[in-house]
Design an enzyme around this catalytic site. Structure first.
Site, PDB file in Angstrom:
ATOM      1  N   ARG A 142       2.693   3.220   6.284  1.00 27.09           N
ATOM      2  CA  ARG A 142       1.610   2.651   7.090  1.00 27.09           C
ATOM      3  C   ARG A 142       2.008   2.485   8.551  1.00 27.09           C
ATOM      4  O   ARG A 142       1.164   2.155   9.392  1.00 27.09           O
ATOM      5  CB  ARG A 142       1.188   1.284   6.532  1.00 27.09           C
ATOM      6  N   TYR A 145       0.087   4.010  11.557  1.00 24.92           N
ATOM      7  CA  TYR A 145      -1.125   3.324  12.038  1.00 24.92           C
ATOM      8  C   TYR A 145      -0.739   2.007  12.698  1.00 24.92           C
ATOM      9  O   TYR A 145      -1.099   1.739  13.853  1.00 24.92           O
ATOM     10  CB  TYR A 145      -2.056   3.067  10.845  1.00 24.92           C
ATOM     11  N   GLY A 205      -2.167  -1.944  -8.143  1.00 28.13           N
ATOM     12  CA  GLY A 205      -1.372  -3.127  -8.482  1.00 28.13           C
ATOM     13  C   GLY A 205      -2.115  -3.938  -9.535  1.00 28.13           C
ATOM     14  O   GLY A 205      -2.887  -3.377 -10.340  1.00 28.13           O
TER      15      GLY A 205
END
Ligand code: UDP
Length: 316
Positions: A142, A145, A205
């Site tokens: 990530r 970003y 998850g």
């Protein structure tokens, strides 16, 4: 006013185009159509106050005539998109921000940066206030970003301080509504399209991670209020209605009356555990607070998704 919106064919950018044209401004949308779609502004194709320029803002930007505002909203924003387009994402938020800042300076325009709650990373402070510096893994998936948005904030502040450019920085929390790309990989778009297709809803998850979802009209209202105020430091705009991902899955299942089951998939790397905006600054400075609750907002979004040809085809 003459206003340039980069990312004007995207989900948020196109809603902003609607609003600013409605207020009587001349709007130029710029987009390279990597994740944006021209159909998002098709209603304005015959409007003489509207122009579209297909261009990648990571390259030098040439716009004829005066500009009063440069609004920089171009960037992939779904984790699936920015994992797929890591270099483009880094470039649009670094080179693209530099180019749009330079353009604003040359045109003596004001500048508006679309930043993100992702600058807080996987936050250790809850809820997140604007003075929290965040907890970001620079080299995780990530990071492309998060870190480039952090850079975009840094260079925007540098232009403000060094060149006295009149700048705004908004930190946008999760947003949903009509025109989300059906298969953009984000949670609301995934769950709604899965539910309408009676396919399993994929909870990553155990679904206990949280997000706070704002409806797009609330966000656009916050942006317009920020344009009218003169505060140069970042402002959170989001709906402090924190929900677990599992709650979102169940809400969408119920509202679509879907037979879909819920299945559990691995949690993506560095997926933030919790996210909740502190909006006291927006409330004090802008008199802003969200107006659209989750249920009516989701109903509108579901109704829009249900009309999209690819989902209608899947249902039949
Ligand atoms: N998520 C999920 N199922 C999906 C897509 C996303 O459970 O099909 C989860 C994701 O792991 C994250 C949350 O939903 O915890 C929000 O993900 P999204 O991609 O919408 O945006 P983020 O807030 O992570 O940038």
């Amino acid at each position: 006013m003459r206003i340039l919106i980069t990312g004007g064919a995207g989900f948020i950018g196109s809603h902003l185009v609607d609003r600013l044209l409605g207020e009587g401004h001349h709007v130029i949308a710029m987009d390279n159509l990597v994740t944006g779609k021209t159909e998002n502004f098709a209603a304005h194709n015959d409007n003489k106050n509207f122009e579209f320029i297909e261009h990648n803002v990571s390259k030098f930007i040439d716009v004829k005539g005066d500009l009063d505002w440069v609004l920089h909203f171009a960037s992939p924003a779904s984790p699936v998109d920015y994992l797929d387009l890591p270099i483009e994402t880094l470039k649009v938020n670094s080179l693209g921000t530099h180019n749009t800042l330079g353009l604003a300076l040359a045109k003596k325009a004001k500048y508006f940066l679309a930043s993100t709650s992702e600058v807080y990373g996987d936050p250790e402070q809850h809820p997140q206030k604007e003075d929290y510096w965040g907890n970001v893994n620079p080299i995780g998936p990530r990071g492309v970003y998060d870190e480039s948005k952090r850079f975009s904030e840094a260079i925007t502040m540098a232009y403000h301080q060094k060149h006295k450019l009149d700048t705004r920085i908004i930190r946008i929390f999760n947003c949903y509504g009509p025109r989300l790309r059906i298969r953009d990989g984000r949670v609301v778009s995934n769950f709604i399209s899965q539910a309408l297709e009676n396919k399993p809803l994929t909870v990553y998850g155990d679904g206990s991670q949280t997000r706070s979802f704002q409806y797009v009209s609330d966000l656009v209202d916050g942006i317009c209020r920020m344009m009218k105020c003169d505060h140069n430091l970042p402002i959170n705009i989001g709906n402090p209605n924190e929900k677990t991902v599992l709650q979102i899955a169940n809400a969408i299942k119920e509202l679509t009356k879907s037979q879909s089951e819920i299945v559990f998939k691995p949690l993506p790397i560095d997926d933030p555990r919790r996210r909740l905006p502190d909006i006291s600054k927006a409330t004090q400075l802008l008199g802003w607070k969200p107006q659209v609750d989750l249920e009516p907002g989701l109903k509108d979004t579901i109704a829009w998704f249900a009309k999209q040809p690819s989902l209608t085809a899947a249902k039949n």
